[in-house]
Design a protein around this motif. Structure first.
Motif, PDB file in Angstrom:
ATOM      1  N   GLY A 265      -1.459  -5.234  -6.417  1.00 57.32           N
ATOM      2  CA  GLY A 265      -1.279  -6.636  -5.453  1.00 57.32           C
ATOM      3  C   GLY A 265      -2.352  -5.956  -4.245  1.00 57.32           C
ATOM      4  O   GLY A 265      -3.151  -5.542  -4.284  1.00 57.32           O
ATOM      5  N   THR A 266      -2.074  -6.890  -3.417  1.00 53.61           N
ATOM      6  CA  THR A 266      -2.766  -7.057  -1.903  1.00 53.61           C
ATOM      7  C   THR A 266      -2.090  -6.532  -0.912  1.00 53.61           C
ATOM      8  O   THR A 266      -0.968  -7.045  -0.693  1.00 53.61           O
ATOM      9  CB  THR A 266      -3.334  -8.489  -1.789  1.00 53.61           C
ATOM     10  N   LEU A 267      -2.656  -5.530  -0.122  1.00 57.13           N
ATOM     11  CA  LEU A 267      -1.715  -4.683   0.795  1.00 57.13           C
ATOM     12  C   LEU A 267      -1.075  -5.627   1.791  1.00 57.13           C
ATOM     13  O   LEU A 267       0.105  -5.371   2.352  1.00 57.13           O
ATOM     14  CB  LEU A 267      -2.565  -3.708   1.618  1.00 57.13           C
ATOM     15  N   PRO A 268      -1.849  -6.460   2.581  1.00 55.93           N
ATOM     16  CA  PRO A 268      -1.047  -7.341   3.668  1.00 55.93           C
ATOM     17  C   PRO A 268       0.222  -8.019   3.252  1.00 55.93           C
ATOM     18  O   PRO A 268       1.013  -8.598   3.968  1.00 55.93           O
ATOM     19  CB  PRO A 268      -2.027  -8.345   4.012  1.00 55.93           C
ATOM     20  N   TYR A 269       0.298  -8.192   1.699  1.00 62.49           N
ATOM     21  CA  TYR A 269       1.189  -9.232   1.220  1.00 62.49           C
ATOM     22  C   TYR A 269       2.256  -8.400   0.410  1.00 62.49           C
ATOM     23  O   TYR A 269       3.360  -8.754   0.129  1.00 62.49           O
ATOM     24  CB  TYR A 269       0.620 -10.123   0.313  1.00 62.49           C
ATOM     25  N   MET A 270       2.248  -7.130   0.729  1.00 64.06           N
ATOM     26  CA  MET A 270       2.941  -5.878   0.049  1.00 64.06           C
ATOM     27  C   MET A 270       4.343  -5.889   0.785  1.00 64.06           C
ATOM     28  O   MET A 270       4.313  -5.703   2.181  1.00 64.06           O
ATOM     29  CB  MET A 270       2.650  -4.721  -0.157  1.00 64.06           C
ATOM     30  N   PRO A 271       5.569  -5.737   0.173  1.00 67.78           N
ATOM     31  CA  PRO A 271       6.793  -5.612   0.946  1.00 67.78           C
ATOM     32  C   PRO A 271       7.039  -4.144   1.388  1.00 67.78           C
ATOM     33  O   PRO A 271       6.132  -3.313   0.756  1.00 67.78           O
ATOM     34  CB  PRO A 271       7.915  -5.783  -0.176  1.00 67.78           C
ATOM     35  N   ALA A 309      -0.354  -9.103   9.641  1.00 73.02           N
ATOM     36  CA  ALA A 309      -1.036  -7.881   9.988  1.00 73.02           C
ATOM     37  C   ALA A 309      -2.026  -7.576   9.051  1.00 73.02           C
ATOM     38  O   ALA A 309      -1.607  -7.971   7.806  1.00 73.02           O
ATOM     39  CB  ALA A 309      -0.069  -6.594  10.117  1.00 73.02           C
ATOM     40  N   GLU A 310      -3.220  -7.019   9.410  1.00 66.77           N
ATOM     41  CA  GLU A 310      -4.329  -6.657   8.474  1.00 66.77           C
ATOM     42  C   GLU A 310      -4.537  -5.159   8.619  1.00 66.77           C
ATOM     43  O   GLU A 310      -4.675  -4.676   9.904  1.00 66.77           O
ATOM     44  CB  GLU A 310      -5.425  -7.488   8.829  1.00 66.77           C
ATOM     45  N   PRO A 311      -4.648  -4.459   7.685  1.00 61.55           N
ATOM     46  CA  PRO A 311      -5.206  -3.154   7.879  1.00 61.55           C
ATOM     47  C   PRO A 311      -6.582  -2.686   8.157  1.00 61.55           C
ATOM     48  O   PRO A 311      -7.420  -3.752   7.910  1.00 61.55           O
ATOM     49  CB  PRO A 311      -4.889  -2.460   6.249  1.00 61.55           C
ATOM     50  N   GLY A 312      -7.076  -1.670   8.821  1.00 61.89           N
ATOM     51  CA  GLY A 312      -8.169  -1.511   9.143  1.00 61.89           C
ATOM     52  C   GLY A 312      -9.165  -0.689   8.485  1.00 61.89           C
ATOM     53  O   GLY A 312     -10.288  -0.276   8.700  1.00 61.89           O
ATOM     54  N   THR A 313      -8.551  -0.425   7.140  1.00 64.69           N
ATOM     55  CA  THR A 313      -9.410   0.627   6.209  1.00 64.69           C
ATOM     56  C   THR A 313      -9.135   0.120   4.933  1.00 64.69           C
ATOM     57  O   THR A 313      -8.042  -0.555   4.468  1.00 64.69           O
ATOM     58  CB  THR A 313      -8.690   2.019   6.419  1.00 64.69           C
ATOM     59  N   THR A 314      -9.991   0.486   3.882  1.00 60.47           N
ATOM     60  CA  THR A 314      -9.834   0.317   2.543  1.00 60.47           C
ATOM     61  C   THR A 314      -8.919   1.204   1.821  1.00 60.47           C
ATOM     62  O   THR A 314      -8.734   1.231   0.713  1.00 60.47           O
ATOM     63  CB  THR A 314     -11.318  -0.004   1.924  1.00 60.47           C
ATOM     64  N   ASP A 315      -8.747   2.494   2.339  1.00 58.36           N
ATOM     65  CA  ASP A 315      -8.042   3.528   1.680  1.00 58.36           C
ATOM     66  C   ASP A 315      -6.838   3.059   1.587  1.00 58.36           C
ATOM     67  O   ASP A 315      -6.168   2.793   2.619  1.00 58.36           O
ATOM     68  CB  ASP A 315      -8.230   4.937   2.518  1.00 58.36           C
ATOM     69  N   ALA A 319      -3.893   2.731   4.718  1.00 60.02           N
ATOM     70  CA  ALA A 319      -3.695   1.332   5.008  1.00 60.02           C
ATOM     71  C   ALA A 319      -2.209   0.971   4.875  1.00 60.02           C
ATOM     72  O   ALA A 319      -1.667   0.274   5.627  1.00 60.02           O
ATOM     73  CB  ALA A 319      -4.762   0.388   4.112  1.00 60.02           C
ATOM     74  N   ALA A 320      -1.506   1.328   3.705  1.00 57.49           N
ATOM     75  CA  ALA A 320      -0.242   1.153   3.473  1.00 57.49           C
ATOM     76  C   ALA A 320       0.545   1.700   4.823  1.00 57.49           C
ATOM     77  O   ALA A 320       1.480   1.175   5.385  1.00 57.49           O
ATOM     78  CB  ALA A 320       0.212   1.791   2.369  1.00 57.49           C
ATOM     79  N   ALA A 321       0.282   2.898   5.185  1.00 58.50           N
ATOM     80  CA  ALA A 321       0.897   3.548   6.248  1.00 58.50           C
ATOM     81  C   ALA A 321       0.672   2.807   7.520  1.00 58.50           C
ATOM     82  O   ALA A 321       1.658   2.842   8.333  1.00 58.50           O
ATOM     83  CB  ALA A 321       0.420   5.163   6.471  1.00 58.50           C
ATOM     84  N   GLU A 322      -0.589   2.457   7.905  1.00 56.62           N
ATOM     85  CA  GLU A 322      -1.024   1.471   8.837  1.00 56.62           C
ATOM     86  C   GLU A 322      -0.063   0.021   8.828  1.00 56.62           C
ATOM     87  O   GLU A 322       0.527  -0.170   9.973  1.00 56.62           O
ATOM     88  CB  GLU A 322      -2.257   1.218   8.764  1.00 56.62           C
ATOM     89  N   LEU A 323       0.119  -0.495   7.842  1.00 50.58           N
ATOM     90  CA  LEU A 323       0.732  -1.642   7.762  1.00 50.58           C
ATOM     91  C   LEU A 323       2.363  -1.312   8.112  1.00 50.58           C
ATOM     92  O   LEU A 323       2.957  -2.170   8.413  1.00 50.58           O
ATOM     93  CB  LEU A 323       0.670  -2.447   6.380  1.00 50.58           C
ATOM     94  N   LEU A 324       2.777  -0.111   7.587  1.00 48.55           N
ATOM     95  CA  LEU A 324       4.555   0.021   7.718  1.00 48.55           C
ATOM     96  C   LEU A 324       4.601   0.399   9.095  1.00 48.55           C
ATOM     97  O   LEU A 324       5.753   0.186   9.664  1.00 48.55           O
ATOM     98  CB  LEU A 324       4.528   1.403   7.210  1.00 48.55           C
ATOM     99  N   GLN A 325       3.541   0.308  10.062  1.00 45.32           N
ATOM    100  CA  GLN A 325       3.754   0.517  11.506  1.00 45.32           C
ATOM    101  C   GLN A 325       4.003  -0.562  12.208  1.00 45.32           C
ATOM    102  O   GLN A 325       4.369  -0.967  13.422  1.00 45.32           O
ATOM    103  CB  GLN A 325       2.631   1.430  12.436  1.00 45.32           C
ATOM    104  N   ARG A 326       3.566  -2.020  11.471  1.00 49.70           N
ATOM    105  CA  ARG A 326       3.710  -3.124  12.255  1.00 49.70           C
ATOM    106  C   ARG A 326       5.125  -3.614  12.448  1.00 49.70           C
ATOM    107  O   ARG A 326       6.181  -2.965  11.851  1.00 49.70           O
ATOM    108  CB  ARG A 326       3.254  -4.279  11.332  1.00 49.70           C
ATOM    109  N   PRO A 327       5.470  -4.548  13.287  1.00 49.56           N
ATOM    110  CA  PRO A 327       6.868  -5.129  13.631  1.00 49.56           C
ATOM    111  C   PRO A 327       7.584  -5.414  12.343  1.00 49.56           C
ATOM    112  O   PRO A 327       6.926  -6.047  11.381  1.00 49.56           O
ATOM    113  CB  PRO A 327       6.436  -6.257  14.542  1.00 49.56           C
ATOM    114  N   THR A 328       8.763  -5.044  12.305  1.00 47.67           N
ATOM    115  CA  THR A 328       9.592  -5.240  11.057  1.00 47.67           C
ATOM    116  C   THR A 328       9.770  -6.756  10.687  1.00 47.67           C
ATOM    117  O   THR A 328       9.930  -7.216   9.501  1.00 47.67           O
ATOM    118  CB  THR A 328      11.217  -4.612  11.228  1.00 47.67           C
TER     119      THR A 328
END
Length: 667
Positions: A265-271, A309-315, A319-328
């Motif tokens: 899938g696409t990271l910004p849309y992943m649960p 939220a959008e990640p700032g890396t393609t890794d 990127a997944a770890a970065e998105l997990l830090q967003r507001p719940t």
């Protein structure tokens, strides 16, 4: 007429050849800079696939030289294609993480090649592991179809074979061929929900909710069949010319009975539960709650224009770890509150607390029903108030003394025609009147439904033309263009229809054939009504788009400038009109100071109406034509409040009463 001063790279007149020459120069050692190339060769801006290709080539070359650019900053250099650039780079990262997928990749077909019985026309899009083509099927009378190719095996056709739903594209055939898993599907259009969200014409709230409700119904159908989609996002939704949304791309579809599957899938849309797997590795259990979360992000974006939220890396892992830090539970600035609450429930970090997709669909449909009831109640209240005012006026009228002559003959009480807003409309005329009243009140979705019913019961030029106008307001430009043509074929061709067809052609694609047709239509509109501001604005903008697509540099065009001034003197203003006016003035000003100063004034008006200066100043034409002092002045301005409800100055409103009917040049 304008004076042509020179061609841009005459030997490379074909845009594709021009793009290839740029890439060859970069590979030979020239500094790769796609944004600069697009500014220098604006002819390429009319071809989305070439823009993405150049951006991707630059990214790969910079990655090879090291270090790789930050994805967010890199994609932001291409504001009109930012989301697509990000998606391509996400796919690039997935392939980098799984090189085994490229080990024996077959050669992709090119336009003109035959694949099975199909003739490939052009590429429609690509993802991490697949490419999608428009093709013709000679065995079916040249019917246009979609050919999706995935290297190696694919279970997409297996899942779709047993699915039949009005908002899911069916499979015509599927087979292994030439090293690909090939799936052939009907061609329902190429405008995605992503294109509409990012487009210049904002959708009304009712239309956005209606699209979401229909998509929720498609996802609900999948869940009932024991499947999860796995990659819900706006670019995986096609909006057909008739306005119907279609869910596509089932390459990551999974069976709920499976014990586990690879997270894609696409990271910004992943649960969050999938992001944790991506960040740490492993597999996940398929669950409908994951689709509900992704649908919540899609709904958030549909309502606000951006993802939470959008990640700032393609890794992928970082990127997944970065998105997990967003507001719940990001708050969507949406009115009414019921929709914001629905988004928050879908985005709940705890899967078990998310609603089932059927309840999501029900909430969206109840919202639409409440809006329709409020519309009807408002009409009833208006009728009651007007009736009361008439009664008061009659009661206050002086009573004349009886005359000496014979009594006048008795008259029966006047028979009032039924109000289609108060009773269920039955005839085409009643549906049509209902649609016109809905347009007056600004209820685009209600108008669409009414005009559809009118045109279905009694196909006619006026019914079809009004339906086309409603589709224009809903940003379904391909469908609107087709319907306007049907109205003209039915001998209904007033100035507003011809002008609005030109606008729909301008909005539905940048091909030279469409632009030439738009020029013909706007000329026909001005023959009927010579001083229509919208038609003069469209005529100038058609001229600009034709020159942009041809690669010519034009020094002067007084007629285009006169058209712009006539449009600016009209009663309607909008940020888009002022932006387009500035583009025309800078293109056809011939380097003269007055048109340039006028263009800067237009850009200031666009900023006043809510257009962010940063968004304006990334346009290649403004970067090239404006001086540093002018760019600094504009960049320091604060945008005013956005006015999303402003009418489109490129459109002529169809006649809603006899006065405007005559003014719009109707026969």
């Amino acid at each position: 007429m304008a004076t042509v001063t020179g061609l841009i790279d005459p030997p490379l007149a074909a845009p594709a050849a021009l793009a290839e020459s740029l890439k060859r120069a970069w590979r030979a050692g020239a500094d790769p800079d796609a944004a600069a190339a697009l500014a220098e060769h604006p002819v390429l801006l009319g071809y989305q696939s070439l823009v993405i290709d150049l951006a991707y080539e630059e990214y790969c070359l910079r990655e090879e030289a090291g270090p790789a650019p930050a994805v967010a900053e890199f994609a932001a250099r291409f504001p009109a294609h930012e989301a697509l650039v990000r998606e391509v780079l996400d796919g690039h990262r997935q392939l980098a993480d799984h090189p085994e997928l490229l080990a024996a990749a077959p050669a992709w077909p090119q336009p003109g090649d035959r694949f099975e019985q199909l003739v490939v026309v052009r590429e429609l899009g690509r993802g991490a592991f697949a490419r999608v083509y428009l093709a013709n099927d000679p065995d079916a009378g040249g019917r246009s179809v979609v050919l999706k190719l995935t290297p190696g095996p694919s279970r997409e056709a297996h899942f779709l074979g047993g699915i039949a739903h009005p908002h899911i594209v069916p499979v015509l055939w599927a087979r292994q061929s030439g090293g690909f898993a090939a799936v052939c599907m009907p061609f329902v259009g190429e405008t995605t929900l992503r294109d509409i969200i990012a487009g210049p014409a904002p959708l009304g709230l009712d239309r956005r909710v209606e699209l979401a409700a229909r998509l929720a119904g498609a996802v609900e159908h999948l869940h009932r069949a024991g499947l999860v989609h796995g990659d819900l996002k706006p670019s995986n939704v096609i909006v057909a010319p008739d306005g119907r949304p279609y869910l596509i791309d089932f390459n990551l579809c999974a069976d709920l009975a499976a014990p586990a599957h690879r997270c894609g899938g696409t990271l910004p849309y992943m649960p969050p539960e999938w992001l944790r797997v991506v960040a740490g590795g492993g597999t996940a259990v398929p669950a409908t709650t994951a689709d509900v979360y992704s649908f919540g992000v899609l709904l958030f974006e549909l309502l606000t224009g951006h993802v939470p939220a959008e990640p700032g890396t393609t890794d992928s892992a970082r990127a997944a770890a970065e998105l997990l830090q967003r507001p719940t539970a990001p708050r969507a600035p949406v009115a009414p509150a019921a929709l914001a609450g629905l988004v928050r429930r879908c985005l709940d970090p705890v899967p078990e607390r998310r609603p089932e997709i059927g309840r999501v669909r029900g909430t969206l449909e109840r919202h639409l029903a409440r809006r329709a009831r409020r519309c009807a109640v408002a009409a009833v209240a208006l009728a009651v108030v007007l009736g009361g005012l008439v009664a008061v006026a009659l009661a206050r009228r002086p009573v004349e003394p009886p005359s000496a002559g014979p009594a006048p003959p008795a008259r029966s009480a006047p028979v009032l025609s039924p109000d289609p807003w108060l009773e269920k409309p039955a005839t085409a005329a009643e549906h049509f009147e209902c649609g016109r009243r809905a347009l007056k009140e600004g209820y685009v979705t209600a108008a669409l439904k009414s005009f559809e019913d009118a045109d279905r019961l009694e196909p006619s030029g006026p019914n079809t033309a009004y339906l086309a106008y409603a589709h224009s307001l809903a940003a379904n430009h391909l469908g609107a263009a087709e319907l306007y043509r049907r109205a003209i074929d039915a001998k209904f061709a007033p100035a507003w229809v011809r002008n609005n067809l030109a606008r729909a052609l301008l909005q539905s694609g940048g091909t030279r054939a469409k632009l030439s047709s738009a020029r013909t239509e706007v000329a026909a509109a001005l023959e009927l009504v010579s001083d229509l501001p919208a038609a003069r604005l469209n005529r100038a903008y058609v001229r600009f788009r034709l020159v942009l697509g041809s690669g010519y540099e034009v020094s002067d065009d007084p007629a285009a400038r006169d058209d712009i001034e006539a449009a600016l003197a009209g009663p309607v203003e909008s940020a888009e009109m002022y932006t387009n006016a500035a583009l025309v003035l800078l293109t056809f000003g011939g380097g003269k100071e007055n048109p340039r100063a006028r263009a800067v004034w237009c850009l200031k008006q666009a900023i006043r109406l809510g257009r962010p200066p940063a968004r304006l100043l990334t346009d290649p034409i403004f970067q090239k034509q404006l001086g540093a002092k002018e760019r600094a002045e504009l960049g320091g301005l604060t945008p005013g409040p956005a006015v999303p409800a402003a009418p489109d100055p490129h459109l002529v409103c169809p006649p809603l009463n006899s006065h405007t009917f005559a003014r719009a040049g109707a026969p």
